[in-house]
Design an enzyme around this catalytic site. Structure first.
Site, PDB file in Angstrom:
ATOM      1  N   GLY A  70       2.382  -4.952   8.533  1.00 21.17           N
ATOM      2  CA  GLY A  70       0.997  -4.589   8.252  1.00 21.17           C
ATOM      3  C   GLY A  70       0.150  -5.771   7.809  1.00 21.17           C
ATOM      4  O   GLY A  70      -1.005  -5.924   8.234  1.00 21.17           O
ATOM      5  N   THR A  71       0.718  -6.605   6.966  1.00 19.14           N
ATOM      6  CA  THR A  71      -0.046  -7.744   6.438  1.00 19.14           C
ATOM      7  C   THR A  71      -0.480  -8.672   7.567  1.00 19.14           C
ATOM      8  O   THR A  71      -1.640  -9.074   7.654  1.00 19.14           O
ATOM      9  CB  THR A  71       0.797  -8.514   5.396  1.00 19.14           C
ATOM     10  OG1 THR A  71       1.161  -7.608   4.352  1.00 19.14           O
ATOM     11  CG2 THR A  71       0.020  -9.683   4.813  1.00 19.14           C
ATOM     12  N   ASN A 150      -3.561   3.624   0.233  1.00 17.35           N
ATOM     13  CA  ASN A 150      -2.178   3.551  -0.228  1.00 17.35           C
ATOM     14  C   ASN A 150      -1.997   3.975  -1.682  1.00 17.35           C
ATOM     15  O   ASN A 150      -0.912   4.341  -2.088  1.00 17.35           O
ATOM     16  CB  ASN A 150      -1.633   2.134  -0.030  1.00 17.35           C
ATOM     17  CG  ASN A 150      -2.587   1.065  -0.530  1.00 17.35           C
ATOM     18  OD1 ASN A 150      -3.730   0.983  -0.064  1.00 17.35           O
ATOM     19  ND2 ASN A 150      -2.158   0.277  -1.474  1.00 17.35           N
ATOM     20  N   GLN A 178      -0.617   3.507   6.144  1.00 13.95           N
ATOM     21  CA  GLN A 178      -0.191   4.652   5.344  1.00 13.95           C
ATOM     22  C   GLN A 178      -0.259   5.979   6.095  1.00 13.95           C
ATOM     23  O   GLN A 178       0.201   7.004   5.590  1.00 13.95           O
ATOM     24  CB  GLN A 178      -1.055   4.758   4.081  1.00 13.95           C
ATOM     25  CG  GLN A 178      -0.762   3.698   3.045  1.00 13.95           C
ATOM     26  CD  GLN A 178       0.592   3.862   2.370  1.00 13.95           C
ATOM     27  OE1 GLN A 178       1.133   4.958   2.273  1.00 13.95           O
ATOM     28  NE2 GLN A 178       1.153   2.761   1.913  1.00 13.95           N
ATOM     29  N   SER A 198       2.955  -0.532  10.396  1.00 13.52           N
ATOM     30  CA  SER A 198       4.142  -1.225   9.896  1.00 13.52           C
ATOM     31  C   SER A 198       5.314  -0.252   9.811  1.00 13.52           C
ATOM     32  O   SER A 198       5.205   0.813   9.208  1.00 13.52           O
ATOM     33  CB  SER A 198       3.814  -1.779   8.512  1.00 13.52           C
ATOM     34  OG  SER A 198       4.962  -2.352   7.943  1.00 13.52           O
ATOM     35  N   HIS A 200       8.193  -0.105   8.209  1.00 14.40           N
ATOM     36  CA  HIS A 200       8.919   0.284   6.990  1.00 14.40           C
ATOM     37  C   HIS A 200       8.174   1.343   6.183  1.00 14.40           C
ATOM     38  O   HIS A 200       8.718   1.871   5.209  1.00 14.40           O
ATOM     39  CB  HIS A 200       9.277  -0.937   6.134  1.00 14.40           C
ATOM     40  CG  HIS A 200       8.161  -1.514   5.329  1.00 14.40           C
ATOM     41  ND1 HIS A 200       7.974  -1.221   4.008  1.00 14.40           N
ATOM     42  CD2 HIS A 200       7.177  -2.386   5.654  1.00 14.40           C
ATOM     43  CE1 HIS A 200       6.932  -1.905   3.542  1.00 14.40           C
ATOM     44  NE2 HIS A 200       6.419  -2.611   4.532  1.00 14.40           N
ATOM     45  N   THR A 236       9.930 -15.478  18.672  1.00 14.40           N
ATOM     46  CA  THR A 236      10.953 -14.744  19.414  1.00 14.40           C
ATOM     47  C   THR A 236      10.884 -13.254  19.088  1.00 14.40           C
ATOM     48  O   THR A 236      10.811 -12.864  17.925  1.00 14.40           O
ATOM     49  CB  THR A 236      12.352 -15.307  19.099  1.00 14.40           C
ATOM     50  OG1 THR A 236      12.368 -16.682  19.479  1.00 14.40           O
ATOM     51  CG2 THR A 236      13.445 -14.546  19.842  1.00 14.40           C
ATOM     52  N   CYS A 324       1.690  -4.170  -5.764  1.00 11.88           N
ATOM     53  CA  CYS A 324       1.384  -5.603  -5.708  1.00 11.88           C
ATOM     54  C   CYS A 324       0.712  -6.051  -6.992  1.00 11.88           C
ATOM     55  O   CYS A 324       0.817  -7.185  -7.394  1.00 11.88           O
ATOM     56  CB  CYS A 324       0.466  -5.901  -4.538  1.00 11.88           C
ATOM     57  SG  CYS A 324       0.795  -4.906  -3.095  1.00 11.88           S
TER      58      CYS A 324
HETATM   59  C1  LIG Z   1       2.173  -1.589   2.946  1.00 11.46           C
HETATM   60  C2  LIG Z   1       0.772  -1.757   3.392  1.00 11.46           C
HETATM   61  C3  LIG Z   1       0.359  -2.931   4.054  1.00 11.46           C
HETATM   62  C4  LIG Z   1       1.275  -4.099   4.259  1.00 11.46           C
HETATM   63  O1  LIG Z   1       2.242  -3.864   5.228  1.00 11.46           O
HETATM   64  P1  LIG Z   1       3.557  -4.797   5.283  1.00 11.46           P
HETATM   65  O2  LIG Z   1       4.240  -4.383   6.525  1.00 11.46           O
HETATM   66  O3  LIG Z   1       4.346  -4.475   4.067  1.00 11.46           O
HETATM   67  O4  LIG Z   1       3.089  -6.204   5.320  1.00 11.46           O
HETATM   68  C5  LIG Z   1      -0.941  -3.009   4.492  1.00 11.46           C
HETATM   69  N1  LIG Z   1      -1.798  -1.990   4.299  1.00 11.46           N
HETATM   70  C6  LIG Z   1      -1.442  -0.863   3.668  1.00 11.46           C
HETATM   71  C7  LIG Z   1      -2.428   0.241   3.513  1.00 11.46           C
HETATM   72  C8  LIG Z   1      -0.146  -0.707   3.194  1.00 11.46           C
HETATM   73  O5  LIG Z   1       0.204   0.405   2.568  1.00 11.46           O
END
Ligand SMILES: *Cc1c(COP(=O)(O)O)cnc(C)c1O
Length: 386
Positions: A70-71, A150, A178, A198, A200, A236, A324
């Site tokens: 996500g980042t 989030n 989210q 993302s 995870h 990669t 964070c």
């Molecule tokens: C967790 C999150 C991110 C970051 O995603 P990562 O894959 O952990 O870098 C960005 N935006 C929101 C709203 C999130 O909850």
């Protein structure tokens, strides 16, 4: 017993996803850019995953670009649009309650001379649509508003925002990290041009995500190198992570409605019980217009961090403010933006339920919570029983 209520921070990888990924780490280990058999095999499955992911969002496979999460996707979308624009004066609109993965790149762009408008939110955390309309000007190149928050779980009026952006000819990016597990998203219906997600956060592996980028939308690459992802995102291709993400997304879609209904039932019962029986408690975010698994409550006269520690001792994992920001004593920027009393922004706890969270677990959490809050308030010099 340990109860995990921090699913907004990350989720447990689904067993089926692990099985799928194992196959790729052990057997189909080729580099999907290689021309030989091993490469072709790997590429076949990357393409399958890409097709499957695209179809979940009514997108084209060529519009999905794999990233590290996500980042990266947020950074890429925002910096990529700004750096691709040839305009002399550039303007971006976002909101005050975005994730740092959006706010920080915006702050970096501000230093480069890009002007940024940070939209206000109402007391439930919903952006002001009129303010959005009034903020768009000839220099506006991008609107970036998250799908769902989030911390407080508020869902934004994404369709309306998409319509406004389309009408004004401005690109629309949404951080949907989210929202993926619980919301069915059609990028065409919602007029989304760029969307971050993302794995995870939806029972997939860490370190992989994607940016949906509408055909024809041009953005500057963030990462230069070996020209993977059609030259737009080098590095990669992490085959096992990508197939894991595709599998996780399929599993979410399969059972989405039932899980949402179950979560909403548990969520609302818990919120009612806490607000009714524990005095001086306030729900952050909207009562119904929120993610099914999100509960965020402020406990007046208590530091969120202290309550988090007490619950941890009882085997309950929650988060205070945003993960964070913990460790620092800064109030949550999201709760602060709701316009609540300053003390309340320090005293919020997020309980984020997952697909396996049960009513029994939440009953136990409620009992432990009640005890912990009473104890901490006894110790608080600010608290006068009333
Ligand atoms: C967790 C999150 C991110 C970051 O995603 P990562 O894959 O952990 O870098 C960005 N935006 C929101 C709203 C999130 O909850």
């Amino acid at each position: 017993m340990q109860i995990y209520l921090d699913n907004s921070a990350t989720t447990k990888v689904d067993k089926e996803v692990i099985l799928e990924m194992n196959k790729f780490m052990g057997e189909i280990y080729g580099n999907s850019s290689s021309l030989h058999y091993f490469g072709r095999e790997a590429l076949k499955y990357v393409n399958e995953a890409r097709n499957s992911i695209a179809s979940q969002f009514n997108a084209l496979p060529s519009e999905i670009f794999f990233t590290s999460g996500g980042t990266e996707s947020d950074n890429w979308a925002i910096k990529g649009v700004a750096h691709n624009s040839k305009q002399k004066t550039k303007h971006i609109i976002t909101s005050k309650i975005e994730h740092p993965a959006v706010l920080e790149p915006c702050a970096m762009l501000e230093k480069e001379g890009v002007s940024i408008t940070y939209l206000d939110v109402d007391k439930y955390g919903v952006i002001d649509i009129e303010q959005l309309k009034n903020s768009i000007n000839d220099n506006t190149i991008l609107v970036s508003v998250m799908f769902a928050n989030n911390e407080i779980g508020t869902i934004q009026p994404i369709k309306e925002i998409g319509e406004i952006c389309k009408k004004e000819g401005v690109l629309f990016h949404t951080d949907a990290v989210q929202a993926i597990d619980t919301q069915k998203i059609d990028v065409n219906d919602l007029n989304i041009d760029l969307m971050s997600f993302s794995a995870h956060k939806f029972y997939g592996p860490k370190g992989v995500g994607a940016l949906y980028k509408r055909s024809g939308v041009k953005i500057e690459p963030l990462i230069a190198g070996g020209h993977q992802e059609r030259g737009e995102r080098s590095g990669t291709t992490p085959v096992e992570l990508i197939v894991g993400m595709a599998k996780a997304l399929e599993l979410c879609a399969k059972d989405r409605e039932n899980i949402n209904l179950k979560k909403i039932k548990i969520r609302d019962a818990f919120i009612d019980k806490v607000l009714t029986n524990i005095p001086h408690t306030y729900l952050n975010g909207h009562k119904t217009n929120r993610l099914p698994g999100n509960i965020n409550i402020s406990f007046e006269f208590i530091e969120g961090e202290s309550l988090l520690m007490m619950l941890d001792l009882a085997g309950i994992a929650v988060s205070s403010g945003s993960a964070c920001a913990s460790g620092s004593l800064e109030a949550s920027h999201v709760i602060s933006a709701l316009g609540v009393k300053d003390e309340l922004s320090h005293s919020s706890i997020r309980f984020s339920m997952g697909k396996d969270t049960t009513m029994e677990e939440m009953d136990y959490v409620y009992e432990q919570l009640k005890i912990a809050v009473e104890r901490l308030r006894m110790l608080s010099p600010l608290y006068v029983e009333s």
